[in-house]
Motif scaffolding. Sequence first.
Motif, short mmCIF file in Angstrom:
data_model
loop_
_atom_site.label_atom_id
_atom_site.label_comp_id
_atom_site.label_asym_id
_atom_site.label_seq_id
_atom_site.Cartn_x
_atom_site.Cartn_y
_atom_site.Cartn_z
N VAL A 6 -24.19 -38.24 19.91
CA VAL A 6 -24.31 -39.54 19.20
C VAL A 6 -24.71 -40.45 20.04
CG1 VAL A 6 -23.00 -41.07 17.86
CG2 VAL A 6 -22.45 -38.59 17.42
N THR A 7 -25.56 -41.10 19.98
CA THR A 7 -25.93 -42.46 20.72
C THR A 7 -25.79 -43.66 19.66
OG1 THR A 7 -28.33 -42.28 20.41
CG2 THR A 7 -27.63 -41.18 22.18
N SER A 8 -26.57 -44.70 20.05
CA SER A 8 -26.26 -46.04 19.36
C SER A 8 -27.38 -45.93 18.52
CB SER A 8 -26.81 -47.42 20.18
OG SER A 8 -25.86 -47.45 21.41
N ARG A 9 -28.38 -45.28 18.45
CA ARG A 9 -29.72 -45.11 17.61
C ARG A 9 -29.81 -43.80 16.93
NH1 ARG A 9 -30.82 -50.41 16.09
NH2 ARG A 9 -30.40 -51.71 18.16
N SER A 10 -29.23 -42.70 17.22
CA SER A 10 -29.20 -41.56 16.85
C SER A 10 -28.04 -40.62 16.64
CB SER A 10 -30.31 -40.96 17.71
OG SER A 10 -29.79 -40.48 19.10
N ILE A 11 -28.37 -39.36 15.98
CA ILE A 11 -27.34 -38.57 15.71
C ILE A 11 -27.89 -37.04 15.68
CG2 ILE A 11 -25.58 -37.64 14.23
CD1 ILE A 11 -25.14 -40.26 12.97
N SER A 12 -27.47 -36.03 16.47
CA SER A 12 -27.85 -34.73 16.91
C SER A 12 -26.83 -33.79 16.07
CB SER A 12 -28.26 -34.65 17.96
OG SER A 12 -29.45 -35.03 18.50
N ALA A 13 -27.41 -32.83 15.39
CA ALA A 13 -26.54 -31.96 14.76
C ALA A 13 -27.02 -30.39 14.88
CB ALA A 13 -26.12 -32.08 13.39
N ARG A 14 -26.04 -29.36 14.99
CA ARG A 14 -26.36 -28.12 14.88
C ARG A 14 -25.66 -27.44 13.51
NH1 ARG A 14 -27.12 -25.48 20.05
NH2 ARG A 14 -26.95 -23.43 19.09
N TRP A 15 -26.74 -26.51 12.89
CA TRP A 15 -26.38 -25.70 11.67
C TRP A 15 -26.61 -24.17 11.96
CZ3 TRP A 15 -30.10 -29.59 11.84
CH2 TRP A 15 -31.26 -29.32 11.61
N SER A 16 -25.96 -23.55 11.04
CA SER A 16 -26.31 -21.92 11.38
C SER A 16 -27.50 -21.85 10.38
CB SER A 16 -25.05 -21.22 10.74
OG SER A 16 -24.70 -21.60 9.28
N ARG A 17 -28.19 -20.53 10.67
CA ARG A 17 -29.46 -20.23 10.07
C ARG A 17 -28.90 -19.51 8.86
NH1 ARG A 17 -33.91 -19.38 12.56
NH2 ARG A 17 -33.18 -19.39 14.64
N TYR A 18 -29.75 -20.01 7.58
CA TYR A 18 -29.47 -19.44 6.16
C TYR A 18 -30.60 -18.37 5.95
CZ TYR A 18 -28.20 -19.81 1.41
OH TYR A 18 -28.04 -19.71 0.10
N VAL A 19 -30.26 -17.36 5.33
CA VAL A 19 -31.30 -16.27 4.82
C VAL A 19 -31.86 -16.78 3.70
CG1 VAL A 19 -31.44 -13.81 4.14
CG2 VAL A 19 -29.80 -14.61 6.00
N GLY A 20 -33.25 -16.87 3.65
CA GLY A 20 -34.06 -17.08 2.56
C GLY A 20 -34.66 -18.48 2.70
N ALA A 21 -34.24 -19.27 3.92
CA ALA A 21 -34.59 -20.54 3.70
C ALA A 21 -35.95 -20.88 4.24
CB ALA A 21 -33.85 -21.44 4.80
N HIS A 22 -36.75 -21.76 3.78
CA HIS A 22 -38.07 -22.02 4.05
C HIS A 22 -38.09 -23.09 4.85
CE1 HIS A 22 -41.87 -24.02 3.39
NE2 HIS A 22 -42.36 -23.06 3.38
N SER A 23 -37.11 -24.17 4.78
CA SER A 23 -37.01 -25.35 5.70
C SER A 23 -35.88 -25.88 5.64
CB SER A 23 -38.09 -26.24 5.47
OG SER A 23 -38.03 -26.94 4.07
N TYR A 24 -35.34 -26.96 6.43
CA TYR A 24 -34.11 -27.75 6.60
C TYR A 24 -34.48 -29.27 6.47
CZ TYR A 24 -32.39 -23.08 8.06
OH TYR A 24 -32.16 -21.72 8.18
N ARG A 25 -33.60 -29.83 5.68
CA ARG A 25 -33.75 -31.33 5.63
C ARG A 25 -32.37 -31.90 6.17
NH1 ARG A 25 -35.67 -33.33 0.18
NH2 ARG A 25 -33.72 -32.75 -0.60
N GLY A 71 -39.23 -26.66 -2.39
CA GLY A 71 -38.41 -27.57 -2.19
C GLY A 71 -37.10 -27.68 -2.97
N ASN A 72 -36.95 -26.65 -3.32
CA ASN A 72 -35.37 -26.68 -4.00
C ASN A 72 -34.35 -26.65 -3.12
OD1 ASN A 72 -36.48 -27.01 -6.88
ND2 ASN A 72 -37.00 -24.64 -6.60
N VAL A 73 -33.17 -27.19 -3.31
CA VAL A 73 -32.07 -27.13 -2.33
C VAL A 73 -31.30 -25.85 -2.59
CG1 VAL A 73 -29.83 -28.11 -1.75
CG2 VAL A 73 -31.84 -29.56 -2.30
N LEU A 74 -31.23 -24.93 -1.84
CA LEU A 74 -30.51 -23.69 -1.76
C LEU A 74 -29.11 -23.80 -1.39
CD1 LEU A 74 -33.10 -21.34 -0.26
CD2 LEU A 74 -32.68 -21.85 -2.78
N ALA A 75 -28.86 -24.55 -0.23
CA ALA A 75 -27.35 -24.86 -0.01
C ALA A 75 -27.57 -26.33 0.71
CB ALA A 75 -26.80 -23.78 0.88
N GLU A 76 -26.27 -26.75 1.14
CA GLU A 76 -26.09 -28.17 1.97
C GLU A 76 -24.73 -27.91 2.57
OE1 GLU A 76 -24.57 -31.26 -0.94
OE2 GLU A 76 -26.62 -31.19 -0.97
#
Length: 707
Positions: A6-25, A71-76
């Motif tokens: 975390v900084t004053s102007r940004s936030i970085s995060a990690r997530w686990s890989r999802y089977v069947g995912a085309h992309s992540y938002r 573009g449909n949301v599979l999980a969040e």
Amino acid sequence: MTIYTVTSRSISARWSRYVGAHSYRFSATSNAAMGQPAFVIFNNRFVLGTVSSLLPATLYNVKVEVLDGDGNVLAEAQTQQLTAPDVPLNINAYSKTSSSITVNWSAIPKATGYVLKAKAGSSIIQTIVNDSSGTLTGLQPYTLYTISVQSSNAGGNSQPSPPVETRTVLAAPVIHSFSPNFKTIMVNLEPVSQAVKYSFIIIRSDAVGNKIKKTITSTNVTFTDLDPGTWYTIKAHALDANGIPGDDKIKEQVTIPCSPNDIKIQEIHSGNLTVSWSASPLSDYYTTFVKRDDGLEVMCNTSLRSCYFQSECGFIYFISVFSYNKVGQSPPGNVLNYTTAPCCPMQVKDLYVSSDTIEVKWNPARGAEMYETKAQDVSSAVFCNDTSTICTLSGLKCNTIYNITIYSYSDIRGFNYSCQKKSITTGPCSPSILTITKVNPSTINVLWQQNNRDAMYKVFAFGKAGVRSCNSSGNSCEIANLPCGATFSVSAVATTPGGKSLPSYSLPVETAPCCPNSFSVTQITQSMTNVSWTAAIGAQSYTTLLESYKGQAKCHTGETHCLLGCITCSTYYTVSLSAISETGLMSMCNYQGYSSSGCCPSAVKLYRLGSNALRVYWHATAGSVNYIVNVTSDNGNFTCSPMSGYTYCDISEIYCGDIYTVIVSPVSIDGSMVMFCPMKMYSVSCSMNSGAMVIYRGKRSLFHNKA
């Protein structure tokens, strides 16, 4: 999903890989800020993402959505995260000490704290503060540091501020100071790296008087004309090439009071030293130091003007007295020394004691340069002076108690007359033999003069025959079993606990000669006897005596034999011999009696008996004696032994015309024939009638011997 940074102007995060995912938002939406949420779309290969262009110190709803190809949301997954405060600005940094830098900056809204960092090479020092100023400590002196500041809140730390370079000041010098006298303080600084000048300030600690200041390039400075016995505050710092002062160093230093005068040392009683002095102005108390030459030190503190110390013999004591007040001590006055009397010698041992000599030895005495040894009896004294620890006292009286005292001496203190004496008794006097008396041929009695106390006497008789002795605590003893024919030297020795005397003068003693071991008497003729014997030990001459009721035969000779005449036949003699020494000592030796042989017969005649026989006839001497007759010729030897009491004997089977030798001898007790009776020669004629006398021819001529 987890927040990564975390900084004053940004936030970085990690997530686990999802089977069947085309992309992540990945998006961040603020509840307080207006406008569209910030988001970033990542393909299915990414599991780490950063959203930027955020507002500082703002709470965001952070979400990761799994999208398919349409573009449909599979999980969040979502969480809330606060961004860090804004970056601090207007950084101002300066150094006041060699180990710290103070930093000021503009306050950042919503910041709950700040992180200060100082970097020099690979070294990084950081600290956390709550206000918009802070101090970094633990730094190195005169070192250039890069300074940065980060603001912080619960969300994290901002980016570092623009860097600022600041150098720490010089280190404080190490101060060494002392007061060589009561008006001076000398200050010496250990050099400080990068320093070009040094500043010194001195002032009385009680703030009385003026302050003295000096700025010089040297690390040494001397302050004079100060007050004695006074505390001063010294402050010093180093300056760099820009004239910036380094850390101050402060030290308290006292000037010393005046030294005591008129110091005196007295040893009123042995083993006690008294040190006294005159009063010293401005002094509250005094300390006396006493150092012994073996390194032992003692001291005495007193408000009076004297101290007392125990002392030991044979040492040099170095004594100094200091005066003290509330601020320190004076320099020592004159260092005095005092030498105590040398110690008395210890472990005195008598190495050798004789009748007139005592040799003593002792351990070296501390402080002694020479020794005097004194041997004292009731009437006289003997002295010995030497630097050695051994002394021989000679010319003393025998069997006498001497008090031996060894006095130690030094040039400074003279003799130590307090040393203890030791009693030593000289060896006994030599005895003086008065008389030697013979008790019997093998025993002597020796009498001597008894001239010692508690002495045991031993008397020796020395000679080629060996040594004999006797012992007595009195004045005489007997030596027995002395061999005959021996010469001895007799001397006496006395023994006491003090030792052994020299032998007395020797006196000679001679025992009577020995008797011969064997003695024999051989009769040579009817009236002469040969006497012989073995040599006797110690004998020079001999007297032999054969004695009977008819008389005696005697001879005196230096040989071991002699001839005795006037021996009577058929007589019993007593036999004795006197062995006589060179000095006339005589031993009477008696032997078995001797019987002389029977007397030779007289009037021996020869008669013819028939044609072939002879009768030998004689006159017998007094006493009952047996005889034996020997008749010899060229044609035969004839022997006859008549019965006892008969005075004739017949010989048969003789030959006429022969010359016969006739011997008639008495028979000795042992049955042997006496060989010294005379031989007679007779001629037997064939014409002679029976009973006719035979012609006696003697040895050379014929003569007739009537019956």
